[in-house]
Motif scaffolding. Structure first.
Motif, short mmCIF file in Angstrom:
data_model
loop_
_atom_site.label_atom_id
_atom_site.label_comp_id
_atom_site.label_asym_id
_atom_site.label_seq_id
_atom_site.Cartn_x
_atom_site.Cartn_y
_atom_site.Cartn_z
N ALA A 1 0.68 -1.15 -0.37
CA ALA A 1 -0.13 0.03 0.01
C ALA A 1 1.16 1.14 -0.21
CB ALA A 1 -0.58 -0.16 0.98
N SER A 2 0.53 2.32 -0.60
CA SER A 2 1.22 3.77 -0.50
C SER A 2 0.37 4.77 -0.28
CB SER A 2 2.17 3.16 -1.61
OG SER A 2 2.83 4.77 -1.87
N HIS A 3 0.85 5.52 -0.43
CA HIS A 3 -0.40 7.12 -0.50
C HIS A 3 0.67 7.79 -1.32
CE1 HIS A 3 2.69 8.75 2.50
NE2 HIS A 3 3.02 9.68 2.23
N VAL A 4 1.56 7.57 -1.97
CA VAL A 4 2.48 8.42 -2.63
C VAL A 4 1.80 7.64 -4.43
CG1 VAL A 4 3.94 8.97 -1.21
CG2 VAL A 4 4.64 7.05 -2.34
N ASP A 5 3.01 8.35 -5.19
CA ASP A 5 2.71 7.38 -6.21
C ASP A 5 3.97 7.11 -6.82
OD1 ASP A 5 2.75 7.55 -9.36
OD2 ASP A 5 2.47 8.69 -9.67
N LEU A 6 4.21 5.41 -6.83
CA LEU A 6 5.17 5.07 -7.00
C LEU A 6 5.65 4.93 -8.52
CD1 LEU A 6 4.55 1.79 -4.44
CD2 LEU A 6 5.88 4.39 -4.90
N HIS A 7 4.68 4.78 -9.31
CA HIS A 7 5.25 5.44 -10.91
C HIS A 7 6.63 6.82 -10.56
CE1 HIS A 7 3.03 2.26 -12.37
NE2 HIS A 7 1.86 2.45 -11.38
N ALA A 8 5.25 8.01 -10.02
CA ALA A 8 6.19 9.09 -9.66
C ALA A 8 7.84 9.05 -9.27
CB ALA A 8 5.75 10.18 -9.24
N ALA A 9 7.73 7.60 -8.40
CA ALA A 9 8.91 7.79 -7.64
C ALA A 9 9.64 6.94 -8.26
CB ALA A 9 8.45 7.37 -5.68
N VAL A 10 9.34 5.67 -9.25
CA VAL A 10 10.36 5.43 -10.04
C VAL A 10 10.82 5.78 -10.61
CG1 VAL A 10 10.61 4.23 -12.27
CG2 VAL A 10 9.18 3.41 -9.86
N ALA A 11 10.02 6.98 -11.53
CA ALA A 11 10.89 7.98 -12.42
C ALA A 11 12.05 8.79 -11.98
CB ALA A 11 9.67 8.83 -13.37
N ALA A 12 11.67 9.24 -10.83
CA ALA A 12 12.69 10.61 -9.65
C ALA A 12 13.66 9.49 -9.22
CB ALA A 12 12.00 10.70 -9.00
N GLY A 13 13.86 8.39 -9.23
CA GLY A 13 14.84 7.15 -9.29
C GLY A 13 14.44 7.50 -7.25
N ARG A 14 12.94 6.99 -7.29
CA ARG A 14 13.18 6.86 -5.42
C ARG A 14 12.79 5.17 -5.22
NH1 ARG A 14 11.13 11.84 -5.65
NH2 ARG A 14 8.75 10.81 -5.90
N PHE A 15 12.37 4.31 -6.06
CA PHE A 15 11.48 2.73 -6.19
C PHE A 15 12.05 2.25 -7.17
CE2 PHE A 15 8.77 0.18 -5.84
CZ PHE A 15 8.60 0.30 -3.99
N ARG A 16 12.12 1.17 -7.28
CA ARG A 16 12.60 0.12 -8.35
C ARG A 16 11.50 0.44 -9.42
NH1 ARG A 16 18.29 -2.76 -6.91
NH2 ARG A 16 16.70 -4.08 -8.01
N ALA A 17 11.79 0.17 -10.19
CA ALA A 17 10.93 0.04 -11.29
C ALA A 17 10.80 -1.28 -11.27
CB ALA A 17 11.54 0.52 -12.56
N ASP A 18 11.96 -2.13 -11.30
CA ASP A 18 11.26 -3.79 -10.99
C ASP A 18 10.60 -4.75 -9.58
OD1 ASP A 18 13.77 -3.33 -9.32
OD2 ASP A 18 14.96 -4.73 -10.30
N LEU A 19 10.43 -3.88 -8.69
CA LEU A 19 10.02 -4.12 -7.28
C LEU A 19 8.61 -3.21 -7.72
CD1 LEU A 19 9.78 -4.98 -4.74
CD2 LEU A 19 10.69 -2.62 -3.35
N LEU A 20 8.44 -2.31 -8.16
CA LEU A 20 6.86 -2.23 -8.67
C LEU A 20 6.55 -3.36 -9.44
CD1 LEU A 20 4.87 -0.25 -8.33
CD2 LEU A 20 5.78 1.11 -10.30
N TYR A 21 6.94 -3.28 -10.74
CA TYR A 21 6.30 -4.41 -11.32
C TYR A 21 6.23 -5.69 -10.77
CZ TYR A 21 8.06 -1.63 -14.69
OH TYR A 21 8.82 -0.69 -15.33
N ARG A 22 7.05 -6.43 -9.73
CA ARG A 22 6.35 -7.46 -9.25
C ARG A 22 5.59 -7.24 -7.95
NH1 ARG A 22 10.54 -11.45 -8.64
NH2 ARG A 22 8.24 -12.61 -7.60
N LEU A 23 4.81 -5.60 -7.41
CA LEU A 23 4.29 -5.47 -6.45
C LEU A 23 3.18 -5.07 -6.69
CD1 LEU A 23 6.33 -3.21 -3.87
CD2 LEU A 23 5.50 -6.14 -3.23
#
Length: 662
Positions: free
Chosen positions: A472-494
């Motif tokens: 769960a998240s209250h932030v936009d994880l896709h934007a976090a991926v673009a900003a380098g704060r979140f791993r794209a491969d982890l987002l795809y898995r979750l």
């Protein structure tokens, strides 16, 4: 010269470089390190005697943990003057160690960007690696430092670990932060040795570890101080000096102390509904101790009900469910809004296929409630474990998630710990606020998702676990991926399946949610129609968390007015002071304000206006439930008899044998 604003520098380091240049320092020069004379050093050591003794114990422990890594450990006072040093011979004999001696002052103003001085300047842990030092002459060193604060929150010293740049260890920052936390906790217990110090944590097995919150009270139950972890666990509650125990927890201090004295520890429920284990530290000799009543704690009401996450505003790192007792599918689970119903339906289908689910929504919209509902529908036999990634202490986040072997690090329990992920084996793991997980831990989590193997810190082997993953998240994880704060491969898995919960202000069942949240806080309380209308007109930027806080404070005010606790009635003047003066710009007031009424309140005593609102809400829900009494009863959290009564008053004559909806 390396430009201070270079993108290659972390933001705190770049800002430090700018300060150094503005003060006239030359990076190509040599730092002018002032060395205090022996008399001044002696006086400084005496002034910092209490914290220095605690720091020396931690320095000795750190020495054993990083022995053989060409290190230097230092403790300095609040002005950056080194009081004590521990170093191996290779570092001490090198040119890099010049100027790092007892009495040397390493504040940023004269020594430039460096771990010790910059940590003091920022008031937070910092790592300065090799060429990130402002002075080129210090480029061979990497240093990590963390400030130490007293019970008032003021910095009283700083710990620093330095090594050759090429031999630095990635765990050094975590070790230094843990050591600083140990010192702070020890300082609190020493300064409060004659007071009541209570340790709290969502999981009993973590009491006594670094992640415990510490609260000190005087004999009258007034809060004297709290460590950072306690304030984090009780977010949303007043942890100021002087706050009453009863304003933080749902019982009297004497009652809680009696249960702790009798059983060693006790389960508390804070005013936001979160469950915390508690233990009394030390043995203060209070005259009243012999007369502490041994009365039991009132039955806890699961805080995941009424649309409010069980972590509530008092964010807890983890809270396993107990045999479905905290599931969100009971009569107090509000899902009478089309968007909420759709999210629930999608989540139910996903977990039946064992697919990972990512739940989006603003803070406080009930993401954990939905997760618990999905867990109950999954058919899994194991428990539900909710992990608030934002509430995990950064220095031991890996140990809390994956567990650790006995003695794996400073403060570890001798018997070790299984960790939060392993606790969910056979059940469901919710990774709440997943966007707050550090990048290094994101990589470890991704590895776990690949092979489902938990590898405890310090353990030679791991073990495979079977868990349903929800995030769960209250932030936009896709934007976090673009900003380098979140791993794209982890987002795809979750994010195999994604659902979204609407904010409270846009829900069509807002009035019913208000009523049932109040019922959960106080089943005997009632709400005047004008107060309900005022609450429904509010924009609720904090969603259910804010709603719960406002109602809790309003109940306290109403009780303070002299109302009998069995007949508390909230009026506009009780709720108004706790609402924001203006809603956020562009946010409309809540829809269907009065239409749904105060469904879960005690309608018999609520007055004609509230009875009318309740009757309208029952009829409206009855229509949307396909004129099914059983479904209406479940959605509103009232008995079928009550549904029939309101329908008859409204002129309906439903048959008393309508089928039970699935």
């Amino acid at each position: 010269m390396l430009a201070p604003a270079s993108e290659s520098l972390p933001a705190p380091i770049a800002a430090s470089w700018k300060r150094c240049l503005a003060s006239g320092l030359d990076p190509g020069g040599t730092p002018e390190i002032r060395i205090a004379p022996a008399s001044e050093l002696r006086a400084r050591r005496e002034q910092a005697e209490t914290v220095r003794r605690l720091a020396q114990a931690e320095l000795e422990t750190l020495t054993k943990q990083i022995a053989g890594s060409n290190f230097l450990l230092a403790f300095a006072d609040r002005e950056g003057v080194i009081l004590d040093l521990y170093a191996d011979n290779r570092f001490a004999m090198s040119g890099s160690g010049a100027g790092i001696v007892p009495g040397a002052r390493w504040d940023e103003a004269q020594a430039g960007t460096n771990g010790l001085g910059t940590a003091l300047r920022l008031g937070q842990p910092v790592a300065v690696s090799g060429p990130e030092h402002f002075f080129h002459s210090l480029g061979a060193i990497s240093c990590t430092a963390a400030p130490v604060r007293d019970t008032r929150g003021e910095i009283v010293g700083v710990l620093d670990a330095s090594s050759y740049h090429e031999s630095r260890q990635r765990h050094t920052l975590a070790l230094v932060q843990m050591a600083a936390t140990h010192i702070e906790n020890g300082l609190l217990q020493q300064q409060m040795a004659h007071e009541l110090v209570v340790a709290v944590h969502p999981r009993a097995e973590f009491l006594g570890t670094l992640s415990s919150g510490l609260l000190a009270f005087d004999g009258d139950g007034r809060l004297l101080c709290a460590n950072a972890r306690a304030r984090q666990l009780l977010t949303g509650l007043r942890t100021d000096c002087g706050s009453r125990f009863e304003a933080l927890f749902d019982e009297r201090l004497e009652t809680a102390l009696a249960r702790m004295a009798r059983h060693g520890q006790a389960q508390l429920r804070d005013r936001m509904g979160s469950a915390l284990s508690a233990r009394l530290l030390g043995s203060p000799a209070w005259p009243a101790q012999a007369s502490w009543p041994a009365s039991p704690l009132p039955p806890a009401v699961p805080s995941s009900r009424a649309g409010s996450p069980s972590k509530g505003p008092a964010a807890a790192a983890a809270h396993p469910a107990q045999d479905g007792a905290q599931d969100a599918s009971g009569p107090e689970f509000i899902a009478d809004d089309p968007a909420v119903e759709a999210a629930c339906r999608t989540a139910r289908r996903a977990v039946r296929l064992a697919a990972p689910v990512l739940i989006h929504g603003e803070t406080g919209t009930g993401k954990e409630v939905l997760a618990r509902h999905a867990h109950r529908c999954s058919g899994r036999r194991g428990g539900f474990v909710g992990v608030n990634c934002a509430a995990l202490p950064a220095e031991i986040v890996e140990a809390e998630l994956f567990g650790y072997a006995g003695g794996a690090f400073t403060g570890a329990r001798r018997e070790g710990s299984t960790g939060l992920i392993a606790a969910a084996d056979g059940g469901t793991l919710l990774l709440d606020e997943i966007g707050e997980l550090p990048l290094a831990m994101q990589a470890k989590l991704l590895r776990f998702l690949d092979d489902r193997t938990v590898r405890p810190v310090g353990a030679p082997t791991g073990r495979t676990v079977d868990v349903q993953i929800l995030a769960a998240s209250h932030v936009d994880l896709h934007a976090a991926v673009a900003a380098g704060r979140f791993r794209a491969d982890l987002l795809y898995r979750l994010a195999v399946v994604e659902v979204r919960l609407p904010p409270l202000r846009r829900r069509g069942d807002l009035a019913a949610a208000v009523a049932l949240t109040l019922r959960r806080l106080d089943p005997q309380a009632t709400l005047e129609p004008e107060a309900l209308q005022r609450l429904c007109a509010h924009a609720w930027p904090g969603n259910f968390r804010e709603l719960r806080t406002v109602l809790t404070r309003a109940l306290l005010d109403a009780t303070g007015d002299g109302c009998h606790p069995q007949d508390t009635r909230l009026r506009v003047h009780h709720v108004e002071p706790h609402l924001a003066a203006q809603p956020p710009a562009g946010v409309p007031p809540g829809p269907a304000a009065a239409r749904h009424g105060a469904v879960a309140l005690r309608t018999a005593d609520a007055g004609d206006g509230l009875r009318r609102l309740t009757r309208e809400a029952v009829v409206d829900t009855f229509e949307r439930a396909g004129r099914n009494v059983a479904r209406t009863s479940r959605r509103l959290g009232i008995s079928r008899t009550t549904v029939y009564r309101h329908l008859r008053e409204a002129g309906w004559s439903p048959e008393p044998c309508d089928p039970i909806a699935n």
